[in-house]
Design a protein around this motif. Structure first.
Motif: not given
Length: 93
Positions: A55-70
């Protein structure tokens, strides 16, 4: 509609969820990135083992990449649910 941000408010499991703001390229605003990274740190503290790490990795990746994929509010809901978990009291099981 959230009057402070102008973002739409969605009701999920009886709680209002306001999707994080993002620019035209999908990047999140700095305060949204910071909130997601805080939720990631909190996940490592309150969720044991592998599940907390994933969960921590997913949240961090989302913080890094934003809404580019979903662009759905799933990560926003996840962050709010993680932050709602209270840490265990010292000495409790």
């Amino acid at each position: 509609m959230n009057p402070a941000s102008g973002q739409p408010t969605v009701i999920v499991l009886g709680a209002p969820v306001t999707p994080t703001s993002s620019g035209s390229d999908g990047r999140l605003a700095l305060h949204d990135q910071s909130e997601l990274r805080g939720a990631a740190r909190h996940a490592r503290l309150v969720l044991p083992g592998t599940i907390g790490e994933v969960i921590a990795r997913e949240l961090t990746a989302y913080a890094d990449f934003g809404r580019r994929f979903q662009s759905d509010p799933l990560i926003d809901r996840l962050a709010q649910q993680v932050l709602a978990i209270r840490p265990s009291e010292p000495g409790s099981p």
